[in-house]
Design an enzyme around this catalytic site. Sequence first.
Site, PDB file in Angstrom:
ATOM      1  N   TYR A  64       0.916  -1.056  -0.049  1.00  0.00           N
ATOM      2  CA  TYR A  64       0.000  -0.058  -0.065  1.00  0.00           C
ATOM      3  C   TYR A  64       0.778   1.280   0.000  1.00  0.00           C
ATOM      4  O   TYR A  64       0.174   2.382  -0.062  1.00  0.00           O
ATOM      5  CB  TYR A  64      -0.808  -0.139   1.151  1.00  0.00           C
ATOM      6  CG  TYR A  64      -2.259  -0.631   0.843  1.00  0.00           C
ATOM      7  CD1 TYR A  64      -2.264  -1.842   0.533  1.00  0.00           C
ATOM      8  CD2 TYR A  64      -3.368   0.200   1.154  1.00  0.00           C
ATOM      9  CE1 TYR A  64      -3.756  -2.498   0.202  1.00  0.00           C
ATOM     10  CE2 TYR A  64      -4.824  -0.454   0.695  1.00  0.00           C
ATOM     11  CZ  TYR A  64      -4.668  -1.566   0.384  1.00  0.00           C
ATOM     12  OH  TYR A  64      -5.677  -2.287   0.106  1.00  0.00           O
TER      13      TYR A  64
ATOM     14  N   ASP B 289      -4.515 -17.197   4.339  1.00  0.00           N
ATOM     15  CA  ASP B 289      -5.595 -18.107   4.042  1.00  0.00           C
ATOM     16  C   ASP B 289      -6.267 -18.768   4.923  1.00  0.00           C
ATOM     17  O   ASP B 289      -7.498 -19.001   4.831  1.00  0.00           O
ATOM     18  CB  ASP B 289      -4.849 -18.657   2.857  1.00  0.00           C
ATOM     19  CG  ASP B 289      -3.472 -19.449   2.853  1.00  0.00           C
ATOM     20  OD1 ASP B 289      -2.767 -19.125   3.965  1.00  0.00           O
ATOM     21  OD2 ASP B 289      -2.906 -20.113   2.096  1.00  0.00           O
TER      22      ASP B 289
ATOM     23  N   ASP C 172      -6.737  -4.956   5.254  1.00  0.00           N
ATOM     24  CA  ASP C 172      -7.820  -4.274   4.346  1.00  0.00           C
ATOM     25  C   ASP C 172      -8.576  -5.525   4.069  1.00  0.00           C
ATOM     26  O   ASP C 172      -9.999  -5.087   4.196  1.00  0.00           O
ATOM     27  CB  ASP C 172      -6.935  -3.772   2.985  1.00  0.00           C
ATOM     28  CG  ASP C 172      -8.265  -2.816   2.535  1.00  0.00           C
ATOM     29  OD1 ASP C 172      -9.210  -2.181   3.137  1.00  0.00           O
ATOM     30  OD2 ASP C 172      -7.957  -2.589   1.227  1.00  0.00           O
TER      31      ASP C 172
END
Length: 361
Positions: free
Chosen positions: A124, A225, A249
Amino acid sequence: MSYRVTLLPGDGIGPDVVSAMRACVDATGVAIDWEEQIVGAPAIVKFGTPLPPQAIESVRKNRVAIKGPIETPVGKGFRSVNVQLRQELDLYACVRPAKYIPGTKAVHQNVDLMIFRENTEDLYMGIEFDGGTPEAAQVIDAVNGVSEKKIRPDAAVGIKPISVLGSERIIRYAFEYAVRNGRRKVSLVHKANIMKFTDGTFLHTGRRIAEEYAGRVAFEDVIVDNMCMQLVQRPDHYDVLVLTNLYGDIISDLCAGLVGGLGIAPGANIGSQAALFEPVHGSAPKYAGLNKVNPTATILSAVMMLEHLGEREAAQRLEAAVRAVIRDGKEVTYDLKADRNDPTAVGTKEMAAAICRRLRV
Ligand code: NAD
């Protein structure tokens, strides 16, 4: 005494939800001197930039701000104002609670999570080089010179910096929150099995800090995951989550989905210089100006702001009023109705007015 707070309505549905929030905060009786600043699409029209310097200066000066969402055009145009604000003000801790509210269409009822997302580093940071540019070629040459793995010459390249300092301050923030609020466990989320150095830095820093809190707060690490699946199947197993920027996020939207959608998910961005409160959701341009969307996420962001200002009693009253209106299920927006086309759904303003009435009871 009144508090001076910078108000950034944003664009898209931002002005709708922000004015609903403002009415509710004013109805608590806490005196706030709102200093409104234009950002986003209207600022491009007026000042030629979506983030005019006076808006940043206002947040710096007042140290507390609340904002509506701002559109970020995909793949072109201006950089994300949201990311820019977080970086310029070094708002390193993104704090996003995901807590069940009776009356919502939550997938699970036993959810009470606090998510701490690192806000300044990772992919980001926006350090990217477009494929085919001389800059990308230079970066690819440099990387190919030191790595056994070779990047294809036409690749676009992004950089993922994860520092010890950046990791340490968000992880410590999460542990300190856990201690102050009697939370039982911090789960650090990563993919260090594949990204051994970047996510590895985050994980090793977490393990080191966890030792300082041993006996007070439990610690575990979970691969991202696996975490997605675990959260969907048994969210009650988790308490405080700490994550790097990108995973934070994604996981915070997943958690918003678990408790009834983006319309009710609040957030805060906190640093040592300032605190900026905002809903998790974006600017939902198709609903802009229609007085249609749910103001809850922004009102609950204001609840976090009132707590930050030390107005705990007003914060609790406002949260209770929001919960009461949602539990009643009558004066709520379309997304909180069992059938999204339910003609009895009310608009943004009307739901805020119902919350204000509850506050006065
Ligand atoms: P979005 O959150 O704007 O909307 C996705 C969908 O979620 C909407 O179509 C709507 O169905 C639902 N939704 C969102 N907010 C709602 C509310 N208050 N009440 C009821 N339903 C609601 O996500 P998007 O479409 O991916 O993004 C639109 C724009 O917003 C993009 O430009 C994106 O970059 C930007 N964005 C800004 C922020 C921010 O300002 N912090 C955050 C996320 C996205």
